[in-house]
Design a protein around this motif. Structure first.
Motif, PDB file in Angstrom:
ATOM      1  N   PHE A  20       0.829  -1.207   0.000  1.00 54.86           N
ATOM      2  CA  PHE A  20       0.000   0.000   0.000  1.00 54.86           C
ATOM      3  C   PHE A  20       0.860   1.252   0.000  1.00 54.86           C
ATOM      4  CE2 PHE A  20      -2.135   3.389   2.367  1.00 54.86           C
ATOM      5  CZ  PHE A  20      -3.292   3.528   1.605  1.00 54.86           C
ATOM      6  N   ALA A  21       1.931   1.221   0.781  1.00 54.41           N
ATOM      7  CA  ALA A  21       2.824   2.389   0.837  1.00 54.41           C
ATOM      8  C   ALA A  21       3.492   2.633  -0.504  1.00 54.41           C
ATOM      9  CB  ALA A  21       3.882   2.169   1.929  1.00 54.41           C
ATOM     10  N   ALA A  22       3.916   1.529  -1.166  1.00 55.27           N
ATOM     11  CA  ALA A  22       4.550   1.680  -2.478  1.00 55.27           C
ATOM     12  C   ALA A  22       3.563   2.235  -3.496  1.00 55.27           C
ATOM     13  CB  ALA A  22       5.094   0.335  -2.952  1.00 55.27           C
ATOM     14  N   ARG A  23       2.320   1.735  -3.445  1.00 62.25           N
ATOM     15  CA  ARG A  23       1.302   2.214  -4.386  1.00 62.25           C
ATOM     16  C   ARG A  23       0.978   3.684  -4.128  1.00 62.25           C
ATOM     17  NH1 ARG A  23      -4.724  -0.429  -5.296  1.00 62.25           N
ATOM     18  NH2 ARG A  23      -5.375   1.017  -6.968  1.00 62.25           N
ATOM     19  N   ALA A  24       0.892   4.035  -2.852  1.00 64.13           N
ATOM     20  CA  ALA A  24       0.630   5.434  -2.509  1.00 64.13           C
ATOM     21  C   ALA A  24       1.777   6.327  -2.988  1.00 64.13           C
ATOM     22  CB  ALA A  24       0.448   5.577  -0.995  1.00 64.13           C
ATOM     23  N   GLY A  25       3.013   5.818  -2.868  1.00 62.83           N
ATOM     24  CA  GLY A  25       4.158   6.587  -3.338  1.00 62.83           C
ATOM     25  C   GLY A  25       4.129   6.797  -4.839  1.00 62.83           C
ATOM     26  N   ARG A  26       3.726   5.756  -5.581  1.00 64.44           N
ATOM     27  CA  ARG A  26       3.635   5.892  -7.043  1.00 64.44           C
ATOM     28  C   ARG A  26       2.546   6.881  -7.434  1.00 64.44           C
ATOM     29  NH1 ARG A  26       4.526   0.247  -6.689  1.00 64.44           N
ATOM     30  NH2 ARG A  26       2.303  -0.156  -6.835  1.00 64.44           N
ATOM     31  N   ASN A  27       1.406   6.796  -6.746  1.00 65.84           N
ATOM     32  CA  ASN A  27       0.323   7.736  -7.033  1.00 65.84           C
ATOM     33  C   ASN A  27       0.745   9.171  -6.750  1.00 65.84           C
ATOM     34  OD1 ASN A  27      -1.376   5.665  -7.794  1.00 65.84           O
ATOM     35  ND2 ASN A  27      -2.343   5.478  -5.779  1.00 65.84           N
ATOM     36  N   PHE A  28       1.499   9.333  -5.667  1.00 66.45           N
ATOM     37  CA  PHE A  28       1.971  10.672  -5.329  1.00 66.45           C
ATOM     38  C   PHE A  28       2.964  11.172  -6.379  1.00 66.45           C
ATOM     39  CE2 PHE A  28       5.168  13.403  -3.281  1.00 66.45           C
ATOM     40  CZ  PHE A  28       4.346  14.436  -2.847  1.00 66.45           C
ATOM     41  N   ALA A  29       3.846  10.276  -6.835  1.00 68.95           N
ATOM     42  CA  ALA A  29       4.823  10.665  -7.858  1.00 68.95           C
ATOM     43  C   ALA A  29       4.126  11.036  -9.166  1.00 68.95           C
ATOM     44  CB  ALA A  29       5.811   9.521  -8.089  1.00 68.95           C
ATOM     45  N   ALA A  30       3.097  10.259  -9.533  1.00 70.12           N
ATOM     46  CA  ALA A  30       2.355  10.564 -10.762  1.00 70.12           C
ATOM     47  C   ALA A  30       1.639  11.900 -10.645  1.00 70.12           C
ATOM     48  CB  ALA A  30       1.357   9.444 -11.056  1.00 70.12           C
ATOM     49  N   ALA A  31       1.008  12.132  -9.484  1.00 68.86           N
ATOM     50  CA  ALA A  31       0.313  13.396  -9.279  1.00 68.86           C
ATOM     51  C   ALA A  31       1.290  14.565  -9.279  1.00 68.86           C
ATOM     52  CB  ALA A  31      -0.455  13.355  -7.949  1.00 68.86           C
ATOM     53  N   SER A  32       2.466  14.350  -8.721  1.00 69.60           N
ATOM     54  CA  SER A  32       3.477  15.410  -8.703  1.00 69.60           C
ATOM     55  C   SER A  32       3.969  15.723 -10.110  1.00 69.60           C
ATOM     56  CB  SER A  32       4.668  14.980  -7.828  1.00 69.60           C
ATOM     57  OG  SER A  32       4.256  14.755  -6.499  1.00 69.60           O
ATOM     58  N   LEU A  33       4.141  14.674 -10.930  1.00 64.97           N
ATOM     59  CA  LEU A  33       4.574  14.882 -12.310  1.00 64.97           C
ATOM     60  C   LEU A  33       3.535  15.668 -13.089  1.00 64.97           C
ATOM     61  CD1 LEU A  33       6.527  14.352 -14.653  1.00 64.97           C
ATOM     62  CD2 LEU A  33       5.392  12.146 -15.010  1.00 64.97           C
ATOM     63  N   ARG A  34       2.265  15.295 -12.890  1.00 63.51           N
ATOM     64  CA  ARG A  34       1.198  15.993 -13.595  1.00 63.51           C
ATOM     65  C   ARG A  34       1.105  17.448 -13.141  1.00 63.51           C
ATOM     66  NH1 ARG A  34      -2.290  12.776 -12.303  1.00 63.51           N
ATOM     67  NH2 ARG A  34      -3.422  13.873 -10.684  1.00 63.51           N
ATOM     68  N   ALA A  35       1.165  17.656 -11.814  1.00 63.33           N
ATOM     69  CA  ALA A  35       1.105  19.021 -11.289  1.00 63.33           C
ATOM     70  C   ALA A  35       2.307  19.837 -11.747  1.00 63.33           C
ATOM     71  CB  ALA A  35       1.052  18.987  -9.761  1.00 63.33           C
ATOM     72  N   GLY A  36       3.467  19.195 -11.784  1.00 65.65           N
ATOM     73  CA  GLY A  36       4.659  19.892 -12.249  1.00 65.65           C
ATOM     74  C   GLY A  36       4.551  20.309 -13.701  1.00 65.65           C
ATOM     75  N   SER A  37       3.877  19.495 -14.508  1.00 70.38           N
ATOM     76  CA  SER A  37       3.683  19.835 -15.922  1.00 70.38           C
ATOM     77  C   SER A  37       2.825  21.078 -16.068  1.00 70.38           C
ATOM     78  CB  SER A  37       3.038  18.654 -16.657  1.00 70.38           C
ATOM     79  OG  SER A  37       3.824  17.494 -16.538  1.00 70.38           O
ATOM     80  N   TYR A  38       1.743  21.132 -15.303  1.00 71.91           N
ATOM     81  CA  TYR A  38       0.883  22.308 -15.359  1.00 71.91           C
ATOM     82  C   TYR A  38       1.609  23.550 -14.834  1.00 71.91           C
ATOM     83  CZ  TYR A  38      -3.287  19.623 -16.565  1.00 71.91           C
ATOM     84  OH  TYR A  38      -4.199  18.841 -17.216  1.00 71.91           O
ATOM     85  N   LEU A  39       2.400  23.362 -13.776  1.00 73.62           N
ATOM     86  CA  LEU A  39       3.157  24.501 -13.233  1.00 73.62           C
ATOM     87  C   LEU A  39       4.197  24.981 -14.247  1.00 73.62           C
ATOM     88  CD1 LEU A  39       3.715  23.403  -9.510  1.00 73.62           C
ATOM     89  CD2 LEU A  39       2.278  25.278 -10.357  1.00 73.62           C
ATOM     90  N   ALA A  40       4.841  24.040 -14.933  1.00 73.30           N
ATOM     91  CA  ALA A  40       5.823  24.424 -15.961  1.00 73.30           C
ATOM     92  C   ALA A  40       5.143  25.176 -17.092  1.00 73.30           C
ATOM     93  CB  ALA A  40       6.527  23.177 -16.496  1.00 73.30           C
ATOM     94  N   PHE A  41       3.957  24.728 -17.476  1.00 72.64           N
ATOM     95  CA  PHE A  41       3.182  25.408 -18.516  1.00 72.64           C
ATOM     96  C   PHE A  41       2.867  26.841 -18.081  1.00 72.64           C
ATOM     97  CE2 PHE A  41      -0.473  24.518 -21.745  1.00 72.64           C
ATOM     98  CZ  PHE A  41      -0.080  25.630 -22.471  1.00 72.64           C
ATOM     99  N   ALA A  42       2.372  26.969 -16.845  1.00 75.60           N
ATOM    100  CA  ALA A  42       2.030  28.296 -16.323  1.00 75.60           C
ATOM    101  C   ALA A  42       3.261  29.180 -16.201  1.00 75.60           C
ATOM    102  CB  ALA A  42       1.342  28.157 -14.969  1.00 75.60           C
ATOM    103  N   ALA A  43       4.378  28.588 -15.775  1.00 78.29           N
ATOM    104  CA  ALA A  43       5.611  29.371 -15.614  1.00 78.29           C
ATOM    105  C   ALA A  43       6.114  29.889 -16.960  1.00 78.29           C
ATOM    106  CB  ALA A  43       6.682  28.512 -14.940  1.00 78.29           C
ATOM    107  N   ILE A  44       6.024  29.056 -17.993  1.00 76.45           N
ATOM    108  CA  ILE A  44       6.457  29.486 -19.325  1.00 76.45           C
ATOM    109  C   ILE A  44       5.576  30.610 -19.839  1.00 76.45           C
ATOM    110  CG2 ILE A  44       6.519  28.736 -21.746  1.00 76.45           C
ATOM    111  CD1 ILE A  44       7.629  26.077 -20.761  1.00 76.45           C
ATOM    112  N   LEU A  45       4.260  30.473 -19.639  1.00 76.36           N
ATOM    113  CA  LEU A  45       3.351  31.546 -20.049  1.00 76.36           C
ATOM    114  C   LEU A  45       3.669  32.843 -19.312  1.00 76.36           C
ATOM    115  CD1 LEU A  45      -0.115  29.723 -20.229  1.00 76.36           C
ATOM    116  CD2 LEU A  45       1.403  30.347 -22.114  1.00 76.36           C
ATOM    117  N   ALA A  46       3.928  32.725 -18.003  1.00 75.60           N
ATOM    118  CA  ALA A  46       4.228  33.913 -17.209  1.00 75.60           C
ATOM    119  C   ALA A  46       5.549  34.553 -17.648  1.00 75.60           C
ATOM    120  CB  ALA A  46       4.287  33.540 -15.725  1.00 75.60           C
ATOM    121  N   PHE A  47       6.534  33.713 -17.951  1.00 75.16           N
ATOM    122  CA  PHE A  47       7.839  34.228 -18.376  1.00 75.16           C
ATOM    123  C   PHE A  47       7.724  35.025 -19.672  1.00 75.16           C
ATOM    124  CE2 PHE A  47      11.629  33.676 -21.022  1.00 75.16           C
ATOM    125  CZ  PHE A  47      12.605  34.229 -20.206  1.00 75.16           C
TER     126      PHE A  47
END
Length: 344
Positions: A20-47
């Motif tokens: 369960f801990a490993a699965r939760a860690g993978r889900n967190f990593a996937a969510a972080s990757l997705r959130a990071g993509s949106y943040l990178a998109f927003a940062a590029i637009l802002a730049f």
């Protein structure tokens, strides 16, 4: 005996908790990757918005959509192939012939117009050309069982050669009322091609994400053996993805003629942006799987990136370098997450 039983019970209790801990860690990593993509998109637009005041104006955003229409249609075609064939970059679905498909379809369209044929005949010729290329890919992959990467690479070279034969390595000009309409502007001075891209994306989303056909497509791509056991014709579905991709190539060829007022001899340059856009779309989806919506967002991402570099007078060589880095980053991140997901 009691102590051994207790220790054995502790082992059984530890295993589910660690899983369960490993699965939760993978889900967190996937969510972080997705959130990071949106943040990178927003940062590029802002730049870019900070350095170019009119970057986020309606006119410039509409211009980016219009300039990205061809790329978006091709990326959606590539995404359909990836969904149906699986996202493994070596053995999964891919169509490297898409850019060349667009070039030959554009050449056929422009050549027919130059020969005096009406728009509907020229457009039909371009679409038939695109579908025919898709059928060749489908036969090579599903009947001859050639790895998609190699099959579509071979078809790409054949199609590129045919384009040179048709055009004699020259630009074939084309001008009609229909092409003028496509290359014109609509409400708010937004290019018609922008509306075409949005409409095409919405239709593709409805078909792929909300119909039984789309459900079968994902089932074949993610669980081919289970899909085959349930009675689905895996080869037929996969073949259909290449035909659909070929159709997208034909449509993109028509849009290319409208955008450039003729055929082009540099269609091969579109291959890298198409691959980048299709792969990048994965990180904009909820489960890190290819989706049409993700392909559309990644099209905007790449479009804004290219537009921003152009407005800042940055060399186009940097654009290609950034696209290469994006491919490496996305493939590495998703591969690591999938590999972790297969561990017990």
């Amino acid at each position: 005996m009691s102590a051994n039983a207790d220790s054995l019970g502790d082992g059984f209790n530890a295993r589910p908790s660690s899983h369960f801990a490993a699965r939760a860690g993978r889900n967190f990593a996937a969510a972080s990757l997705r959130a990071g993509s949106y943040l990178a998109f927003a940062a590029i637009l802002a730049f870019f918005a900070w350095h170019v005041p009119f970057f986020l104006s309606i006119g410039n955003v509409g211009g980016v959509l219009g300039q990205s229409a061809i790329l978006g249609v091709l990326a959606i075609g590539m995404t359909v192939v990836v969904i149906g064939g699986g996202s493994n970059v070596v053995t999964g679905g891919i169509d490297l012939s898409l850019a060349a498909n667009m070039g030959l379809s554009a050449a056929i369209y422009a050549t027919l117009i130059a020969a005096g044929f009406p728009d509907w005949t020229a457009a039909g010729g371009a679409l038939v050309t695109g579908v025919a290329i898709g059928l060749v890919n489908a036969v090579a992959v599903t009947r001859l069982h050639i790895v998609p990467l190699l099959a579509t690479l071979a078809v790409m070279n054949i199609v590129a050669g045919l384009e040179l034969v048709v055009t004699q390595n020259t630009v074939v000009p084309a001008s009609t009322d229909f092409l003028s309409l496509l290359s014109g502007y609509g409400p708010l001075s937004i290019p018609i091609l922008a509306f075409v891209l949005v409409a095409f994306t919405l239709v593709a989303i409805v078909i792929v994400q909300y119909t039984p056909l789309g459900l079968r497509l994902y089932a074949v791509g993610e669980f081919p053996e289970a899909a085959r056991a349930s009675g689905l014709s895996v080869d037929r579905v996969v073949a259909g993805t290449y035909v659909a991709s070929g159709l997208c190539g034909g449509i993109a060829g028509i849009l290319s003629v409208a955008y450039l007022s003729g055929s082009t001899t540099g269609s091969g340059d579109m291959l890298l942006p198409v691959v980048v856009t299709a792969l990048l779309g994965v990180v904009f989806s909820r489960r890190l799987v290819p989706t049409i919506g993700g392909a559309f967002l990644s099209t905007l991402f790449v479009g804004f990136l290219i537009n921003g570099f152009q407005l800042l007078n940055v060399s186009s060589y940097w654009v290609s370098g950034v696209q290469g880095v994006l491919i490496l980053a996305v493939v590495a991140a998703t591969s690591i997450l999938r590999r972790e997901g297969t561990r017990p």
